[in-house]
Design a protein around this motif. Structure first.
Motif, PDB file in Angstrom:
ATOM      1  N   THR A 458     -37.820  29.173 -44.941  1.00 50.67           N
ATOM      2  CA  THR A 458     -38.914  28.732 -45.805  1.00 50.67           C
ATOM      3  C   THR A 458     -38.633  27.275 -46.151  1.00 50.67           C
ATOM      4  O   THR A 458     -37.528  26.950 -46.614  1.00 50.67           O
ATOM      5  CB  THR A 458     -38.999  29.584 -47.081  1.00 50.67           C
ATOM      6  N   ILE A 459     -39.595  26.422 -45.903  1.00 55.30           N
ATOM      7  CA  ILE A 459     -39.380  24.986 -46.086  1.00 55.30           C
ATOM      8  C   ILE A 459     -40.316  24.465 -47.176  1.00 55.30           C
ATOM      9  O   ILE A 459     -41.533  24.696 -47.119  1.00 55.30           O
ATOM     10  CB  ILE A 459     -39.595  24.235 -44.759  1.00 55.30           C
ATOM     11  N   GLN A 464     -45.618  29.576 -43.726  1.00 53.02           N
ATOM     12  CA  GLN A 464     -45.736  29.156 -42.337  1.00 53.02           C
ATOM     13  C   GLN A 464     -47.201  28.888 -42.005  1.00 53.02           C
ATOM     14  O   GLN A 464     -48.112  29.442 -42.641  1.00 53.02           O
ATOM     15  CB  GLN A 464     -45.170  30.226 -41.402  1.00 53.02           C
ATOM     16  N   CYS A 491     -44.946  25.650 -36.680  1.00 50.69           N
ATOM     17  CA  CYS A 491     -45.189  26.566 -37.801  1.00 50.69           C
ATOM     18  C   CYS A 491     -44.735  25.994 -39.143  1.00 50.69           C
ATOM     19  O   CYS A 491     -45.015  26.570 -40.193  1.00 50.69           O
ATOM     20  CB  CYS A 491     -44.509  27.900 -37.536  1.00 50.69           C
ATOM     21  N   TYR A 492     -44.035  24.849 -39.091  1.00 48.66           N
ATOM     22  CA  TYR A 492     -43.655  24.130 -40.322  1.00 48.66           C
ATOM     23  C   TYR A 492     -44.201  22.696 -40.272  1.00 48.66           C
ATOM     24  O   TYR A 492     -43.590  21.771 -40.803  1.00 48.66           O
ATOM     25  CB  TYR A 492     -42.139  24.126 -40.483  1.00 48.66           C
ATOM     26  N   SER A 495     -43.947  19.614 -42.797  1.00 47.97           N
ATOM     27  CA  SER A 495     -42.763  19.769 -43.640  1.00 47.97           C
ATOM     28  C   SER A 495     -41.511  19.214 -42.954  1.00 47.97           C
ATOM     29  O   SER A 495     -40.609  18.692 -43.609  1.00 47.97           O
ATOM     30  CB  SER A 495     -42.544  21.232 -43.995  1.00 47.97           C
ATOM     31  N   THR A 524     -36.294  17.248 -48.079  1.00 45.65           N
ATOM     32  CA  THR A 524     -36.845  18.554 -47.729  1.00 45.65           C
ATOM     33  C   THR A 524     -35.928  19.670 -48.215  1.00 45.65           C
ATOM     34  O   THR A 524     -34.709  19.586 -48.057  1.00 45.65           O
ATOM     35  CB  THR A 524     -37.023  18.656 -46.189  1.00 45.65           C
TER      36      THR A 524
END
Length: 625
Positions: A458-459, A464, A491-492, A495, A524
């Motif tokens: 998880t970012i 996502q 998917c990120y 970020s 981040t």
């Protein structure tokens, strides 16, 4: 008069629908006499010989008959709809009628025939089979078609008339209405199930309405190739384990019925990737017997009748290694929950347990819409390490935000787990907008569905990206270092500028999970999470001891150097979320400076392999190709 008018209307509707069809059946307008679906007249004899000669098949046959005996005094099912679905009743109807019809064919005992007739008449008298949720119609039509066809000459004439009318009016007729048949153009399990059901209905009444029946069958052959494209190129099924058991099984029911009736399945089995999907399903089960339950899937593995069809088609009984375990160890109560269980007797071909040998390959990789890599240390050791990882997209049918997620087991324990699905009605009944897949939809607030609880990253505490995809970019099946690398970057998106995950089974002894990240022009926050049913004891800042069932696993963070392991609760945050007793999340968070590169390297080490995991983990680009 009303019936005649209805039939004329049906034929006209079928003709309108048939304009764009390819006439695959051609001029053939007759089929074998009843019974013609799946098992022709006289074909009971090879099954009887197998049952008499093989204790395994005798056991399964006896279980089916015992369940039929238990059904004799049960009242017929009633039309009780739960929420938007009648599906539970349709499935129970299929189970009862398939079992009782099989019992009648194999024993000719009158009590099975009459009990099945009673069920058929009760279902035929329903006001409808719930066409607004057409899966319900698909399964119910299949149920009634099997009963009508297999019991045809034992049914009273008045019963045949009522049952045939129900197949027409409550099964086939709604399928011609555009209000109900959007499944014809979609690519998920609905297409497979509904086309199979309609084809069974058409086969059952073929002699009465040959042109209508031909149109329905031609339509199914044209339409079912849409979801079958999802198996390309290697057989990985994008909807996961449980929906493989649904969509693929009904796809096989369709192909098998066509081949039996017409002598050909009209190219269905030859669709690219379809026959290879049996290896996908076999490799999706770990040594513990539990499935890699990503997406809307259940955890517990079960006997899959379709696998016997695949093994016959491919002449490869090693595809039945997992099924062998079920045949040997499952209790009768587990078998009889499967409404398609009698098909196992039809498709087994008399295969013996001794010929169901272990597969040779320890790793299977499939690309496509939801790529997966599945690896293990052994097929025969119940304590062997099993590791599965997936790529794909949250936007795929029934998917979760689990891109990059993995499961891992060793010593018979599933250490890294997935919750799988939450019961749909439990969410729908509370007003959850479950089927909206937009980025900010309520679906992604459901605890089990978002990335916060899956074994992935998880970012910046963000979800996502729903409509992006993560491919498997590299893999190797070398036994000393089996691995797969997944590119999670899309998917990120926004970020990070790069996110790549590699998972490896090293020397069949322990697991490495390595993430390599590159950040944009902003600091981040990255959270690494693993969901586990084990007790977690933090041994230091970078090490934890997991304990379950008397077994131990060490989770060790090799890099970054400064990290603090922690745990997070799995208590449901919303009233509509399912409870998650006996589980916990373990992991860590790191702050990654702007415009920098970092690696997160975690080892999962069974207790007996602690001394074997001393080697330095190489960057992903140096993992052996």
């Amino acid at each position: 008069m009303k019936t005649v008018f209805t039939l004329i209307t049906l034929v006209l509707l079928a003709c309108l629908n048939a304009k764009a069809q390819t006439d695959r059946i051609g001029s053939q307008i007759s089929l074998p006499d009843h019974p013609r679906i799946l098992l022709l007249k006289g074909q009971e004899e090879p099954i009887k010989r197998t049952v008499a000669a093989d204790k395994t098949w005798e056991k399964l046959h006896t279980i089916i008959l015992a369940e039929c005996d238990a059904l004799l005094n049960e009242a017929p099912i009633e039309r009780i709809q739960i929420g938007r679905r009648l599906l539970g009743k349709s499935r129970e109807g299929l189970r009862r009628i398939f079992y009782l019809s099989y019992a009648w064919r194999m024993t000719q005992q009158e009590n099975y025939l009459r009990r099945a007739e009673k069920e058929l008449l009760a279902i035929s008298a329903f006001s409808d089979w719930n066409p607004t949720h057409f899966l319900d119609v698909g399964e119910m039509t299949m149920a009634v078609a099997i009963g009508y066809d297999w019991l045809y000459y034992g049914l009273a004439e008045s019963s045949r008339t009522a049952i045939k009318e129900a197949i027409l009016k409550k099964g086939i007729e709604p399928s011609l209405n555009p209000k109900y048949n959007s499944w014809l153009k979609i690519t998920n399990n609905w297409n497979q199930v509904c086309n199979a059901g309609m084809t069974y209905g058409a086969l059952a009444i073929f002699e009465d309405q040959p042109e209508l029946a031909k149109s329905i069958i031609n339509r199914a052959i044209d339409s079912v190739v849409l979801p079958m494209k999802e198996y390309q190129p290697d057989g990985a099924y994008p909807e996961g384990y449980s929906y493989w058991g649904y969509g693929t099984s009904f796809n096989v029911m369709l192909a098998s019925a066509l081949e039996k009736a017409f002598g050909t399945d009209f190219g269905i089995a030859a669709q690219p990737g379809f026959l290879q999907t049996a290896a996908y399903l076999e490799n999706m089960t770990g040594p513990s017997g539990m499935a890699f339950n990503y997406s809307d899937s259940g955890l517990r593995g079960e006997l899959q009748p379709a696998m016997f069809w695949f093994a016959n088609k491919r002449k490869d009984p090693s595809l039945l290694w997992v099924e062998r375990d079920h045949l040997l160890n499952d209790e009768a109560g587990k078998f009889v929950k499967d409404r398609l269980l009698p098909a196992t007797m039809l498709w087994s071909g008399g295969v013996s347990l001794s010929s169901m040998t272990a597969p040779k390959a320890l790793m299977w990789t499939g690309m496509g819409k939801t790529p997966v890599a599945l690896m293990r240390a052994s097929w025969t050791d119940p304590a062997a390490i099993y590791l599965g990882v997936k790529g794909g997209s949250p936007g795929t049918s029934h998917a979760h935000m689990d891109v990059g997620s993995f499961v891992m087991e060793a010593d018979g324990v599933r250490w890294a787990m997935d919750f799988g699905m939450q019961d749909y009605e439990s969410l729908e009944s509370k007003g959850v907008d479950l089927w909206n897949r937009e980025q900010n939809s309520q679906r992604w607030q459901v605890f089990r569905y978002n990335n916060f609880v899956h074994n992935t990253l998880t970012i910046n505490n963000e979800l996502q990206r729903v409509f992006e995809k993560a491919p498997i970019s590299a893999f190797s099946a070398k036994p000393e270092f089996m691995y797969a690398v997944t590119d999670l970057t899309a998917c990120y998106k926004e970020s990070v500028t790069k996110a790549t995950r590699g998972v490896a089974l090293v020397n069949k002894a322990y697991v490495v999970v390595r993430d390599e990240l590159e950040t944009p022009a902003a600091e981040t926050t990255v959270r690494w999470t693993m969901l586990t049913p084990a007790d977690v004891k933090l041994l230091g800042k970078n090490k934890a001891e997991l304990t379950k069932d008397g077994k131990k696993l060490i989770l060790e963070v090799r890099e970054p150097a400064r990290v603090v392991l922690k745990t997070w609760s799995t208590d449901p945050p919303q009233a509509y979320d399912a409870a998650n007793p006996g589980t916990i999340r373990v992991g860590f968070e790191v702050q990654v400076p702007a415009q920098s590169k970092t690696a997160l390297t975690v080892l999962l080490i069974p207790e007996k392999a602690v001394k074997k995991a001393s080697a330095k983990v190489q960057p992903l680009e140096k993992w052996p190709r």
